[in-house]
Design a protein around this motif. Structure first.
Motif, PDB file in Angstrom:
ATOM      1  N   MET B   1       0.832  -1.194   0.000  1.00  0.00           N
ATOM      2  CA  MET B   1       0.000   0.000   0.000  1.00  0.00           C
ATOM      3  C   MET B   1       0.865   1.241   0.000  1.00  0.00           C
ATOM      4  SD  MET B   1      -3.113  -0.893   2.567  1.00  0.00           S
ATOM      5  CE  MET B   1      -2.242  -1.913   3.730  1.00  0.00           C
ATOM      6  N   ALA B   2       1.735   1.307   1.016  1.00  0.00           N
ATOM      7  CA  ALA B   2       2.525   2.526   1.169  1.00  0.00           C
ATOM      8  C   ALA B   2       3.503   2.678   0.013  1.00  0.00           C
ATOM      9  CB  ALA B   2       3.267   2.500   2.491  1.00  0.00           C
ATOM     10  N   GLY B   3       4.065   1.547  -0.406  1.00  0.00           N
ATOM     11  CA  GLY B   3       5.089   1.624  -1.417  1.00  0.00           C
ATOM     12  C   GLY B   3       4.562   2.030  -2.779  1.00  0.00           C
ATOM     13  N   SER B   4       3.364   1.530  -3.130  1.00  0.00           N
ATOM     14  CA  SER B   4       2.921   1.694  -4.503  1.00  0.00           C
ATOM     15  C   SER B   4       2.350   3.077  -4.797  1.00  0.00           C
ATOM     16  CB  SER B   4       1.877   0.627  -4.826  1.00  0.00           C
ATOM     17  OG  SER B   4       0.856   0.692  -3.840  1.00  0.00           O
ATOM     18  N   MET B  15      14.805  14.746   6.336  1.00  0.00           N
ATOM     19  CA  MET B  15      15.334  13.664   7.166  1.00  0.00           C
ATOM     20  C   MET B  15      16.853  13.648   7.158  1.00  0.00           C
ATOM     21  SD  MET B  15      12.688  10.609   6.380  1.00  0.00           S
ATOM     22  CE  MET B  15      12.901   9.650   7.860  1.00  0.00           C
ATOM     23  N   GLY B  84      13.234   9.065  14.796  1.00  0.00           N
ATOM     24  CA  GLY B  84      12.689   8.788  13.475  1.00  0.00           C
ATOM     25  C   GLY B  84      13.478   9.401  12.334  1.00  0.00           C
ATOM     26  N   ASN B  85      14.720   9.828  12.603  1.00  0.00           N
ATOM     27  CA  ASN B  85      15.586  10.407  11.569  1.00  0.00           C
ATOM     28  C   ASN B  85      15.069  11.714  10.973  1.00  0.00           C
ATOM     29  OD1 ASN B  85      17.836   8.914  11.579  1.00  0.00           O
ATOM     30  ND2 ASN B  85      17.664   8.140   9.500  1.00  0.00           N
TER      31      ASN B  85
END
Lengths: 139, 529
Positions: B1-4, B15, B84-85
């Motif tokens: 989900m997040a990647g696509s 960051m 969290g960078n």
């Protein structure tokens, strides 16, 4: 409150609510939902089951003390930040892996683990309060 | 989900891309270790035999991590890790400087001692109700508060340590404990609310919560000549932290609650909780808002003087050992406030030194009070007596601690008092110097009173001197080394710091320099300009 209708329906209702709470928990990654609200739904499921069938049967059903459930949640939430240690990044930096199984893509992320921790903390804390109150009532 | 379906954006603007070394993880290690330890102890709550072992393992790890962190800070200067960078000020920064790291180390040593002591004095019920989980989670809050670089995060750690302390206070569930907890709880709730309101106002003004960022913007504002509405924010912070630190006149909760819980709990509280308030005062007033500190310096000086004198007089008026010590905690808070009121390098360094000394010596005194209770069967001065005859070595240890808390040489209390008196005379605040000396005199009297009543005289009230008093059979707990090791360790530290203060003097000097001149702190968070 303790009618036969309620007592008959309560176990099914509780099971459905727990299922729904897991759906809400996983949905929370991209859409409204998440560990907190999912945990609240699961805790209300346990509370309803407790009102209908007694606190003892709830305690038997969840096997561990709700407080231990909350502790377990906090434990995995803290662990969720640790994988970035080996990757030379800061604490709580998101890590993810993409898996392909059954023809779909499944993303596994460390914030999901954190959210799962929140879920357990909320279930554990709220249900231990609710069960203690219900116990007091039945005395 | 997040990647696509995620939009592709350049994250390097937001960051950190530089690798974070494992040594930098030491900054968050104290909080992580205690959370993991606390939750494991909570899951194993029913297993009362394993609890102390698990807790002591994690407390030992905590001391080790804090020691390594202090070494790391001494080598590298101020170190920062942003969660969290994310880049500061967007991510939550943890920033360890000499001040935070040294207080965190001393706090963990004290918690280790109390944990070991609690293995003897906390019974199965207390363990089942969570003494060790609460102690470890209290340390999560304390370490987090000392090491965070974000003011809202500081508020969160305050909440963590307060909630754990409520749990520790009601552990025995007696009427007197509930009474003490209600007073403690209500005043602390008001204090945290003020803290939150002040933080909200500060955020509204600057749009940032990062301490280094606020310190930078505050100095630009002050260079423009106007502090504006921030004097009100500073006043709210002062009231909130003064409540936590137990400064006069908002300190009635301390003597009302510190004598009620188990003595191991009192010892941790006396050592740590008020000092976190003083630490927050130093952080906010010296590092973040130096202009506000100058503005309120006279007020802080008056509060410091009144805190010292009322604390000393209160200690004289008490007839119960732990209540006497509760007032002595307050005297120490007054001395630290005096250092903040003076505000010079030596003044702040003296306040930090005094905080470290007070953490050690007050914990040790409460641990000694617990042993006195086991030996004499009570903590009321009327019922104590003849302890010198019972154990002269213990009497000697008590006398060392008494001299130290009164600020007499050659023990650890002497050096910070000397620094504070010198600094206040240099700054022209002779009344502050007078109050520090007078409170030392009052403390000596109060300790002398405890000494005469419980150690020197032959027996409890009604037993004439020279008669052999009827001795209770010595309590079985007294033979346990877990009771004596913490007390002797802390007393050893008191003597060592009295005879060899050089290393600590340099350390607190460095800590004070770091908060008075924040450039190193800011550089650590935002990198080289």
């Amino acid at each position: 409150m303790n009618t036969i209708i309620f007592r008959t329906i309560a176990p099914y209702l509780a099971a459905l609510m727990i299922l729904f709470s897991i759906f809400v928990l996983l949905r929370g990654h991209n859409e409204p939902g998440g560990g907190f609200i999912g945990g609240l739904i699961a805790a209300s499921a346990l509370a309803i089951y407790g009102i209908a069938c007694g606190v003892t049967s709830v305690r038997r059903a969840i096997r561990v003390h709700p407080m231990s459930l909350a502790a377990f949640g906090l434990f995995i939430a803290a662990l969720a930040g640790l994988p970035s240690l080996v990757l030379k990044q800061s604490y709580m930096t998101t890590q993810f892996v993409e898996l392909h199984a059954f023809g779909t893509q499944i993303d596994l992320l460390t914030p999901m683990l954190f959210d799962l921790g929140v879920y357990f903390v909320v279930v554990g804390a709220i249900s231990s309060i609710a069960l203690a109150l219900e116990e007091r009532e039945s005395d | 989900m997040a990647g696509s379906n995620a939009p592709h954006v350049d994250l390097s603007q937001a960051m950190t891309t530089a690798p974070v070394s494992a040594a930098d993880w030491l900054i968050v290690a104290p909080s992580i270790i205690t959370i993991l330890g606390g939750t494991i102890a909570l899951m194993a709550r029913k297993n009362t035999d394993a609890q102390p072992k698990v807790a002591m393992l994690f407390l030992t790890l905590l001391v080790g991590a804090n020691g390594a962190l202090l070494l790391h800070v001494l080598q590298k200067g101020v170190v920062t890790m942003v969660m969290g960078n994310w880049l500061p000020p967007f991510g939550i920064a943890f920033t360890a400087d000499a001040l935070g790291a040294s207080l965190s180390l001393i706090a963990s040593i004290v918690a280790w001692c109390a944990g070991l002591y609690g293995a003897v004095t906390i019974d199965g019920t207390g363990r089942r109700y969570g003494f060790y989980p609460f102690l470890l989670l209290l340390m999560t809050g304390v370490s987090g508060a000392f090491l965070t670089g974000d003011i809202f995060n500081l508020y969160v750690w305050f909440e963590v340590l307060l909630i754990s302390s409520y749990g520790l206070l009601v552990l025995g569930n007696d009427r007197i404990q509930l009474d003490g907890t209600v007073k403690y709880g209500i005043l602390n709730l008001i204090g945290t609310n003020l803290f939150l309101i002040a933080t909200g106002l500060l955020y509204g003004h600057f749009g940032t919560l990062n301490m280094a960022d606020i310190a930078m913007k505050m100095r630009e504002l002050e260079a423009g000549g106007s502090v504006g509405p921030l004097a009100a924010v500073a006043a709210l912070y002062f009231l909130a932290f003064a409540m936590k630190a137990a400064a006069f006149p908002v300190n009635f909760w301390l003597p009302a609650s510190y004598h009620t819980p188990n003595v191991a709990v009192s010892a941790v509280f006396a050592g740590l909780l008020t000092k976190v308030g003083v630490y927050a005062l130093i952080r906010v007033f010296v590092l973040i808002m130096p202009g506000a500190r100058d503005y309120f310096a006279d007020l802080i000086a008056v509060v410091a003087i009144l805190t010292m004198i009322t604390g000393g007089l209160g200690a004289l008026a008490q007839a119960e050992v732990r209540r006497v010590f509760g007032y002595l905690v307050i005297v120490g808070i007054g001395a630290m406030l005096a250092g903040i009121a003076v505000g010079s390098l030596q003044g702040v360094a003296g306040a930090i030194f005094y905080a470290i000394h007070s953490i050690i010596v007050m914990t040790a005194l409460y641990l000694a009070a617990g042993i006195m209770q086991l030996m004499g069967g009570s903590t009321a001065l009327r019922k104590l007596g003849g302890l010198y005859g019972a154990n002269p070595y213990f009497a000697g240890v008590f006398l060392v601690l008494g001299f130290a808390v009164a600020g007499l040489p050659p023990f650890s209390g002497f050096w910070p008092k000397l620094m504070l008196v010198e600094a206040s005379i240099d700054a022209g605040r002779t009344w502050v110097a007078f109050a520090i000396l007078a409170s030392g005199f009052l403390t000596t009297l109060a300790i002398g009173r405890v000494w005469i009543y419980s150690f020197w005289r032959g027996g409890p009230e009604g037993v004439a001197d020279g008669c052999a008093p009827i001795r209770l059979a010595p309590a079985a707990e007294l033979s346990s080394p877990a009771l004596w090791v913490p007390l002797l360790l802390l007393t050893g530290l008191v003597i060592y710091l009295g005879l060899q203060p050089e290393a600590l003097l340099q350390l607190v000097q460095r800590g004070a320099e770091g908060v008075i001149d924040p450039s190193a702190y800011i550089r650590s968070v935002f990198g080289e300009p």
